[in-house]
Design a protein around this motif. Structure first.
Motif, PDB file in Angstrom:
ATOM      1  N   GLN A  68      38.909   3.726 -38.203  1.00 22.10           N
ATOM      2  CA  GLN A  68      38.025   4.712 -37.569  1.00 22.10           C
ATOM      3  C   GLN A  68      37.795   5.916 -38.476  1.00 22.10           C
ATOM      4  O   GLN A  68      36.698   6.457 -38.560  1.00 22.10           O
ATOM      5  CB  GLN A  68      38.637   5.139 -36.241  1.00 22.10           C
ATOM      6  CG  GLN A  68      37.768   6.120 -35.441  1.00 22.10           C
ATOM      7  CD  GLN A  68      38.487   6.639 -34.222  1.00 22.10           C
ATOM      8  OE1 GLN A  68      39.662   6.997 -34.306  1.00 22.10           O
ATOM      9  NE2 GLN A  68      37.799   6.628 -33.094  1.00 22.10           N
ATOM     10  N   SER A  69      38.832   6.370 -39.167  1.00 22.83           N
ATOM     11  CA  SER A  69      38.752   7.574 -40.023  1.00 22.83           C
ATOM     12  C   SER A  69      39.312   7.262 -41.395  1.00 22.83           C
ATOM     13  O   SER A  69      40.215   7.944 -41.894  1.00 22.83           O
ATOM     14  CB  SER A  69      39.498   8.739 -39.382  1.00 22.83           C
ATOM     15  OG  SER A  69      39.024   9.012 -38.098  1.00 22.83           O
ATOM     16  N   ALA A  70      38.772   6.215 -42.017  1.00 19.34           N
ATOM     17  CA  ALA A  70      39.286   5.806 -43.327  1.00 19.34           C
ATOM     18  C   ALA A  70      39.098   6.895 -44.371  1.00 19.34           C
ATOM     19  O   ALA A  70      39.964   7.109 -45.229  1.00 19.34           O
ATOM     20  CB  ALA A  70      38.599   4.510 -43.766  1.00 19.34           C
ATOM     21  N   LEU A 108      42.653  -6.289 -46.844  1.00 13.73           N
ATOM     22  CA  LEU A 108      42.014  -7.505 -47.325  1.00 13.73           C
ATOM     23  C   LEU A 108      42.326  -8.688 -46.423  1.00 13.73           C
ATOM     24  O   LEU A 108      41.455  -9.521 -46.120  1.00 13.73           O
ATOM     25  CB  LEU A 108      42.449  -7.795 -48.768  1.00 13.73           C
ATOM     26  CG  LEU A 108      41.915  -6.821 -49.833  1.00 13.73           C
ATOM     27  CD1 LEU A 108      42.529  -7.135 -51.198  1.00 13.73           C
ATOM     28  CD2 LEU A 108      40.401  -6.875 -49.907  1.00 13.73           C
ATOM     29  N   SER A 109      43.588  -8.755 -45.997  1.00 15.34           N
ATOM     30  CA  SER A 109      43.997  -9.834 -45.088  1.00 15.34           C
ATOM     31  C   SER A 109      43.253  -9.722 -43.760  1.00 15.34           C
ATOM     32  O   SER A 109      42.790 -10.717 -43.194  1.00 15.34           O
ATOM     33  CB  SER A 109      45.508  -9.792 -44.879  1.00 15.34           C
ATOM     34  OG  SER A 109      45.924 -10.760 -43.939  1.00 15.34           O
ATOM     35  N   LEU A 110      43.137  -8.477 -43.277  1.00 15.89           N
ATOM     36  CA  LEU A 110      42.439  -8.253 -42.018  1.00 15.89           C
ATOM     37  C   LEU A 110      40.964  -8.632 -42.150  1.00 15.89           C
ATOM     38  O   LEU A 110      40.351  -9.172 -41.233  1.00 15.89           O
ATOM     39  CB  LEU A 110      42.577  -6.789 -41.593  1.00 15.89           C
ATOM     40  CG  LEU A 110      41.982  -6.400 -40.232  1.00 15.89           C
ATOM     41  CD1 LEU A 110      42.630  -7.213 -39.104  1.00 15.89           C
ATOM     42  CD2 LEU A 110      42.154  -4.906 -39.986  1.00 15.89           C
ATOM     43  N   VAL A 162      36.399  -2.523 -41.701  1.00 16.59           N
ATOM     44  CA  VAL A 162      37.507  -3.083 -42.488  1.00 16.59           C
ATOM     45  C   VAL A 162      37.123  -3.141 -43.960  1.00 16.59           C
ATOM     46  O   VAL A 162      37.909  -2.743 -44.839  1.00 16.59           O
ATOM     47  CB  VAL A 162      37.874  -4.489 -41.955  1.00 16.59           C
ATOM     48  CG1 VAL A 162      38.911  -5.156 -42.858  1.00 16.59           C
ATOM     49  CG2 VAL A 162      38.404  -4.399 -40.541  1.00 16.59           C
ATOM     50  N   ILE A 163      35.907  -3.645 -44.249  1.00 16.28           N
ATOM     51  CA  ILE A 163      35.451  -3.730 -45.641  1.00 16.28           C
ATOM     52  C   ILE A 163      35.392  -2.339 -46.272  1.00 16.28           C
ATOM     53  O   ILE A 163      35.798  -2.139 -47.423  1.00 16.28           O
ATOM     54  CB  ILE A 163      34.086  -4.423 -45.710  1.00 16.28           C
ATOM     55  CG1 ILE A 163      34.182  -5.867 -45.185  1.00 16.28           C
ATOM     56  CG2 ILE A 163      33.544  -4.410 -47.130  1.00 16.28           C
ATOM     57  CD1 ILE A 163      35.154  -6.738 -45.943  1.00 16.28           C
ATOM     58  N   HIS A 164      34.896  -1.361 -45.520  1.00 15.06           N
ATOM     59  CA  HIS A 164      34.806   0.027 -46.032  1.00 15.06           C
ATOM     60  C   HIS A 164      36.191   0.583 -46.351  1.00 15.06           C
ATOM     61  O   HIS A 164      36.415   1.183 -47.427  1.00 15.06           O
ATOM     62  CB  HIS A 164      34.101   0.899 -44.996  1.00 15.06           C
ATOM     63  CG  HIS A 164      34.030   2.347 -45.369  1.00 15.06           C
ATOM     64  ND1 HIS A 164      33.304   2.807 -46.446  1.00 15.06           N
ATOM     65  CD2 HIS A 164      34.613   3.456 -44.805  1.00 15.06           C
ATOM     66  CE1 HIS A 164      33.430   4.117 -46.535  1.00 15.06           C
ATOM     67  NE2 HIS A 164      34.220   4.531 -45.548  1.00 15.06           N
ATOM     68  N   ALA A 165      37.139   0.387 -45.436  1.00 13.12           N
ATOM     69  CA  ALA A 165      38.496   0.901 -45.657  1.00 13.12           C
ATOM     70  C   ALA A 165      39.145   0.215 -46.849  1.00 13.12           C
ATOM     71  O   ALA A 165      39.812   0.859 -47.679  1.00 13.12           O
ATOM     72  CB  ALA A 165      39.331   0.710 -44.398  1.00 13.12           C
ATOM     73  N   ALA A 166      38.970  -1.105 -46.984  1.00  7.03           N
ATOM     74  CA  ALA A 166      39.553  -1.824 -48.120  1.00  7.03           C
ATOM     75  C   ALA A 166      38.971  -1.328 -49.436  1.00  7.03           C
ATOM     76  O   ALA A 166      39.687  -1.171 -50.437  1.00  7.03           O
ATOM     77  CB  ALA A 166      39.300  -3.324 -47.964  1.00  7.03           C
ATOM     78  N   SER A 167      37.647  -1.063 -49.448  1.00  8.45           N
ATOM     79  CA  SER A 167      37.002  -0.548 -50.657  1.00  8.45           C
ATOM     80  C   SER A 167      37.547   0.827 -51.025  1.00  8.45           C
ATOM     81  O   SER A 167      37.824   1.109 -52.189  1.00  8.45           O
ATOM     82  CB  SER A 167      35.492  -0.483 -50.447  1.00  8.45           C
ATOM     83  OG  SER A 167      34.850   0.129 -51.534  1.00  8.45           O
TER      84      SER A 167
END
Length: 914
Positions: free
Chosen positions: A73-75, A131-133, A147-152
């Motif tokens: 939510q707040s990456a 990445l797993s998520l 999820v993609i945004h936070a991983a990046s």
């Protein structure tokens, strides 16, 4: 949990926080660790908050979605907390890690393990988890983008941390390669090495640096034992014309980077450019150098502070403000160690535009304050300057010296209060000027050279004495003319104190003359040896009482060229808005504002910033009002506006007029000088209007107006301009007319007083007015009242009309009042006769004398002569000229009536019944 980390000094680390370190190194280390402790608390808080959101998800998977996790939510917020390398550990554990360590190397290794490795592992686990998520959730899942945004983001964080570690490792490896002296100069805990010329060779010319070090805050050139350090915020990168060179500009140096390896040069240019951008932003690029969202090219215009070291005017001065390509450019402040300050506009490294400078003087708390316009580093244009001596100068400068028109005034409490209004050349009084010496009660009007009275001049004193002659080196030389307040005339030589000396001739008011040699003996007064002639005829009053000084000696068109010249320069330049203040002056509201500008280095000028736009509007208005009637209204509006160029010019001319003819200068022998000056001012204002109009036409691409001939110009000046400007000079000018015609007006007042004793009918008979013209129907009698007792009733409308003459200063309007008065007289006579009747001169003159005597206008002689001198030449020989001549005849008759009344027989006694 640790609340405050330990405070390592340069050589060892204390296991517990103690007193603040005394050396600079220790203080900086302590500050960094305290910052680390403070920011670690934020990491702890955000981690705890993230853990709480995760627990909620595990506890209620059906009610709480993945998007509620703080990490998704707040990456960006979580990333920002990690960016500052926050750390929180246990104080006890940190003490155990650091205890027993003494060498710098072991301390550094221990801190690396304690502070970096857990955080790096923490971030790595985040990346793997995200990445797993991302693999678990489907393509269409609503949280997949989060999820993609936070991983990046956390992947970028890993790259950022690796870069930081690389820079820290390179910096740590650098220090042992430098001498201890260089380490003391360059080594600071927060500084990071970005590039070393030993890794990528580069040559610097013309400085011939042996080694080049690019840090994240400075560029360092090592040259033998010398170190050149340049703040990256004030470094400009200019690409070269070839691939083998690029140039760097700093406030005091210009040098080039060269390399035989084009690829290596590209690396240097790119890294220097990005380092400059990063330094200007005040934060590190993320995730790596040059990869931020902000532009990768540094701005050419910047703000910064720099202390100049090279010899010159700015040596040791600190400039803070706007820069452009390595030079002060825009608004800024210069401060010298001796207390000198300059605040204002700069251009290409020099003071240019409006600026305020304070220059301290030797005496305590005393300084000179200059509020001026500057050009290429020196005062040029209009300025207001307050000196530590309490003198104030308001006027023009050129190359830092007073030049052009200006007023220098000393404080009233000065030992010798002086005020000079006039022209200057290269800092000295030169040309036409007026100086008032309040202490001696004198005013000098005349020519100057090299700061001294030189050439023809007129001196007037508070006692009413006037002198005209020649001056050299501030002294009177040769023959001159001296007029005393009793109208005695002396022609000869005399001293500065106006003491008669040498050969001369005195003409007394009664016509007696004394010619011979004059001198003075101490304590015995004036003595003379000569011939007294008592048989001479009384002199012509116009040769003594009304003698005018200065006319012909100071050509009127050349007196105030410094005032006119600045306006002409403004027009020749095309009326640019940015030069309007410099050429026409600015206005400070009051002496209080002047003092405020000195104390706070500001100046509340009434001129707005958008001068160019305002000038366009003013010129457009001139184009739209070119018809005579509309033009006069336009000129009236312009001349009454202190911010309009024409209004500014008029106010400056008013200042010169008051400086010359008010106060001590209110002398009847200067009336001619003042009268021709007013006419010249009107002519110059008309020329100024024409100049503005030509600029307006030029800007619109229209053809300029044809030049006027002298006759057309004079008619326009008298009909349009003179009536508008005369009120501005009227007070001083009319005072001179009053003094000049005081004797005739005194006789006129006596005549009016005696004529006022007559009732209406008796006065009409005394003036030989034909009885069939008497308006007896206008006389309303009360019970037992006779015609012979009624006064101030005949021709009442004409009398009231004539009295309006003193309510206006415009000569044309005064003549119009006189014309209406003549009309009222004829209307009254026509009503009495029952038919229209045109009065011949023989009948008009006595009736007009009657009306004038009943109107009782004070100083009528001064009024008549002012109208005659300022009358439009177009009216010469016309009706107005005829009526004014008739009024002059009435005035002269009334002066003589006083003598006639004293010789009247007893039957004319006003007390005798009719």
């Amino acid at each position: 949990m640790v609340e405050r980390p330990c405070s390592p000094s340069r050589g060892a680390c204390a296991p517990a926080p103690g007193p603040e370190a005394s050396d600079p190194w220790g203080r900086e280390c302590l500050q960094l660790l305290q910052q680390l402790h403070s920011s670690s608390q934020q990491l702890w808080d955000v981690t705890e908050e993230s853990l709480h959101s995760l627990r909620e998800r595990l506890r209620r998977p059906e009610a709480v979605g993945l998007e509620s996790l703080l990490l998704l939510q707040s990456a960006d917020r979580v990333l920002q907390v990690h960016l500052d390398e926050y750390w929180r550990g246990q104080r006890k554990a940190l003490r155990q890690v650091l205890s027993g360590l003494s060498s710098e190397g072991s301390v550094g290794t221990a801190l690396l393990q304690a502070l970096r490795q857990p955080l790096a592992h923490h971030v790595q686990q985040y990346v793997l988890l995200l990445l797993s998520l991302g693999d678990t959730v489907g393509e269409c899942h609503p949280t997949r983008k989060l999820v993609i945004h936070a991983a990046s983001l956390f992947g970028d964080l890993q790259s950022f941390m690796r870069q930081e570690l690389d820079q820290a490792t390179a910096t740590q490896a650098l220090w042992p390669t430098l001498s201890s002296r260089l380490r003391d100069v360059l080594c600071t805990p927060a500084r990071r090495l970005l590039q070393d010329s030993q890794d990528v060779p580069v040559t610097v010319t013309p400085l011939r640096a042996e080694r080049v070090l690019l840090f994240d805050d400075a560029l360092v050139l090592l040259q033998g034992h010398n170190t050149h350090t340049f703040d990256l915020k004030l470094v400009w990168v200019e690409p070269g014309q070839d691939r083998c060179t690029f140039h760097l500009l700093t406030p005091e140096e210009e040098f080039s980077f060269c390399s035989k390896d084009p690829q290596g040069l590209v690396v240097w240019q790119w890294k220097v450019t990005q380092a400059v951008c990063q330094a200007l932003r005040g934060k590190k690029d993320f995730p790596v150098l040059g990869a931020g969202l902000e532009p990768s090219e540094p701005p050419t215009c910047r703000c910064g502070a720099y202390t100049f070291r090279a010899e010159g005017r700015f040596c040791q001065a600190t400039y803070e403000g706007e820069w452009y390509w390595g030079r002060p450019h825009g608004k800024g402040t210069l401060k010298w160690p001796d207390g000198q300050n300059h605040v204002g506009d700069f251009c290409q490294g020099l003071e240019h535009g409006f600026g305020i400078r304070l220059v301290p003087q030797a005496s305590e708390d005393k300084f000179d304050c200059y509020k001026c316009h500057w050009r290429e580093g020196s005062m040029c244009g209009y300025g207001i300057c307050e000196y530590s001596t309490s003198e104030v100068y308001k006027g023009y400068f050129q190359e830092g010296l007073r030049h052009g028109f200006g007023v220098l005034e000393s404080a009233p409490q000065a030992p010798r209060p002086l005020r000079y209004t006039g022209h200057w050349e290269r800092g000295q009084r030169s040309g036409y000027g007026v100086e008032e010496d309040s202490d001696r009660g004198e005013r000098y009007i005349g020519m100057w050279q090299a700061d001294q009275r030189y050439g023809p001049g007129v001196m007037v004193t508070q006692a009413g004495v006037c002198y005209q002659g020649t001056f050299q080196a501030d002294k009177m030389v040769g023959p001159g003319i001296l007029l005393s307040d009793d109208d005695s005339l002396y022609e000869g030589t005399f001293t500065r104190d106006l003491t008669l000396v040498g050969k001369g001739k005195v003409t007394f008011p009664n016509g007696f003359t004394l010619e011979g040699s004059f001198g003075s003996v101490s304590g015995r007064g004036l003595h003379t040896q000569g011939v007294l002639d008592t048989a001479a005829l009384p002199p012509d009053p116009s040769s003594t009482c009304k003698r005018q000084l200065g006319q012909g000696v100071f050509p009127v068109e050349s007196r105030w060229q410094g005032v006119y010249g600045a306006f002409r320069d403004f027009v020749r330049a095309g009326c640019p808005g940015d030069l309007r203040e410099a050429l026409l002056g600015f206005h400070v509201q009051s002496s209080r504002e002047l003092r405020k500008s000195q104390e706070y280095l500001c100046c509340e000028r009434t001129c707005p910033e958008d001068q160019a736009g305002r000038m366009e509007d003013l010129l457009e208005e001139l184009l739209q009002h070119r018809e005579p009637e509309a033009l006069q209204q336009c000129l009236r509006k312009a001349l009454s506006n202190s911010l309009h160029p024409l209004g500014k010019l008029l106010r400056t001319l008013m200042l010169t007029f008051q400086a010359t003819y008010a106060g001590i200068g209110a002398n009847k022998h200067l009336q001619g000088l003042a009268q021709e000056e007013v006419k010249q001012h009107a002519q110059e204002l008309w020329a100024a209007y024409r100049g503005l109009l030509q600029v307006a036409l030029q800007r619109k691409g229209q053809a300029p107006e044809e030049d006027e001939d002298a006759e057309t110009r004079d008619l326009r000046v008298h009909s349009l301009v003179l009536p508008l400007v005369l009120p501005s000079f009227y007070s001083e000018l009319f005072t001179l007319y009053l003094l000049l015609h005081e004797r005739e007006d005194s006789l006129y007042s006596q005549g009016i007083t005696h004529l006022s004793l007559f009732p209406d009918t008796r006065l009409l008979e005394f003036l030989d007015v034909q009885k069939h013209l008497w308006p007896l129907k206008d006389l309303t009698l009360t019970t037992n009242q006779r015609y012979s007792l009624v006064r101030d009733k005949c021709f009442l409308s004409a009398t009231e009309c004539l009295q309006k003459m003193i309510t206006t200063v415009d000569p044309r309007e005064k003549l119009e009042v006189l014309e209406r008065t003549y009309g009222e007289i004829e209307a009254t006579v026509s009503r009495v006769l029952g038919r229209e009747h045109k009065l011949p001169m023989d009948d008009l003159l006595p009736l007009l004398i009657y009306v004038v005597s009943r109107a009782q206008i004070q100083h009528l002689g001064a009024e008549i002569h002012l109208i005659r001198d300022m009358m439009d030449p177009l009216h010469t020989g016309g009706l107005y000229d005829f009526l004014l001549t008739a009024l002059e005849s009435c005035y002269e008759h009334i002066q003589k009536e006083d003598m006639r009344l004293h010789r009247l027989p007893s039957r004319w006694s006003s007390r005798e019944p009719w």
